[in-house]
Design an enzyme around this catalytic site. Structure first.
Site, short mmCIF file in Angstrom:
data_model
loop_
_atom_site.label_atom_id
_atom_site.label_comp_id
_atom_site.label_asym_id
_atom_site.label_seq_id
_atom_site.Cartn_x
_atom_site.Cartn_y
_atom_site.Cartn_z
N LYS A 129 6.58 2.04 24.65
CA LYS A 129 5.56 2.64 23.72
C LYS A 129 5.63 4.11 23.71
O LYS A 129 5.40 4.78 23.09
CB LYS A 129 4.13 2.08 23.86
CG LYS A 129 3.14 2.40 23.12
CD LYS A 129 1.94 1.66 23.24
CE LYS A 129 0.73 2.23 22.23
NZ LYS A 129 -0.30 1.21 21.99
N ASN B 140 0.95 -1.20 0.05
CA ASN B 140 -0.12 -0.03 0.10
C ASN B 140 0.85 1.17 0.18
O ASN B 140 0.68 2.49 -0.59
CB ASN B 140 -1.01 0.13 0.94
CG ASN B 140 -2.24 -0.66 1.14
OD1 ASN B 140 -3.01 -0.42 0.14
ND2 ASN B 140 -1.99 -2.32 1.62
N HIS C 265 -7.87 -0.47 6.29
CA HIS C 265 -8.45 -1.84 7.03
C HIS C 265 -8.96 -2.69 6.05
O HIS C 265 -9.96 -2.55 5.23
CB HIS C 265 -9.51 -1.54 8.20
CG HIS C 265 -9.63 -2.87 8.89
ND1 HIS C 265 -8.73 -3.53 9.72
CD2 HIS C 265 -10.56 -3.63 9.10
CE1 HIS C 265 -9.01 -4.64 10.13
NE2 HIS C 265 -10.23 -4.58 9.82
N ARG D 226 0.99 -1.63 15.20
CA ARG D 226 0.87 -1.00 16.53
C ARG D 226 -0.30 -0.28 16.75
O ARG D 226 -0.91 0.54 15.46
CB ARG D 226 2.11 -0.25 16.88
CG ARG D 226 3.44 -0.87 16.59
CD ARG D 226 3.88 -1.66 17.87
NE ARG D 226 4.98 -2.43 17.68
CZ ARG D 226 5.74 -2.84 18.69
NH1 ARG D 226 5.18 -2.92 19.86
NH2 ARG D 226 6.79 -3.51 18.40
C1 GRF Z 1 -3.36 -4.53 4.20
O1 GRF Z 1 -4.38 -5.37 4.00
C2 GRF Z 1 -3.80 -3.23 5.30
O2 GRF Z 1 -5.15 -3.02 4.76
C3 GRF Z 1 -3.58 -3.60 6.76
O3 GRF Z 1 -2.44 -4.33 6.47
C4 GRF Z 1 -2.13 -4.81 4.99
C5 GRF Z 1 -0.75 -4.30 4.70
O4 GRF Z 1 -0.48 -4.78 3.53
N1 GRF Z 1 -3.82 -2.79 7.59
P1 GRF Z 1 0.95 -3.98 2.70
O5 GRF Z 1 2.12 -4.06 3.76
O6 GRF Z 1 0.55 -2.46 2.45
O7 GRF Z 1 1.22 -5.11 1.55
#
Ligand code: GRF
Length: 191
Positions: free
Chosen positions: A65, A16, A109, A91
């Protein structure tokens, strides 16, 4: 209009993150990276970010943390980042940190929230047997996988799917929806 600066936070592969960095580089997303941060020094995404010429930083949670989050806050302020974009950051941010950047932290998400929050959204939806799952982009508030929804897109689960193909479909959708949701958010909230 000034270009918004974005801090991207990852813990793993960073697909992502990569999609967002590419969208910024091409101008499709009118923003620039401030840095890519991770709680894991070995996160694959850190190498990808560095290879794309983006500054990377590791936040050391072994010192606690509170101390790690103080470092996050410092990095955001020092680099002048306007937005903190979580992209697979595993986290949970403390309410204290979230409240320092109200409405400025975004998360993606891999389910249709409020269904299947938590670290295993895809697996949980698959095990439940739902026929439609999806992706949610939301503002981060004090609760986990909670906050104002900016965008959602459904992903159908068909007879031919396996959990792996569902995961692939989810990721494809994520890479499109995240940049579009951020584009609109940044346009609606100029810095
Ligand atoms: C994704 O599925 C996102 O929705 C979730 O963690 C995953 C991360 O995937 N929060 P990447 O590291 O971006 O491939």
């Amino acid at each position: 209009m000034r270009k918004p600066k974005v801090a991207i936070m990852i813990s793993g592969t960073g697909t992502n993150m990569e999609a967002l960095l590419k969208a910024m580089a091409s101008g499709e997303l009118n923003a620039e990276p401030a840095f890519v941060g991770s709680d894991k020094s070995g996160a694959k995404g850190l190498k990808t970010a560095a290879s794309m010429g983006v500054d990377t930083v590791c936040f050391d949670y072994s010192k606690g943390k509170t101390a790690a989050e103080a470092d996050i806050e410092r990095s955001v302020k020092e680099t002048g980042a306007n937005w903190i974009v979580l992209a697979g950051y595993m986290r949970i941010l403390s309410p204290d940190l979230v409240n320092k950047f109200p409405g400025r932290i975004i998360n993606i998400h891999p389910s249709l929230l409020p269904s299947f929050p938590g670290a295993h959204g895809i697996e949980d939806a698959w095990n439940y047997g739902v026929k439609v799952t999806g992706v949610t982009v939301h503002i981060v508030d004090e609760l986990v996988d909670h906050g104002r929804i900016l965008a959602q897109k459904p992903v159908e689960i068909t007879e031919d799917d396996t959990i792996d193909t569902v995961e692939e479909k989810i990721h494809r959708v994520e890479h499109e929806i995240y940049k579009r949701a951020l584009k609109k958010l940044f346009e609606d909230n100029p810095v």
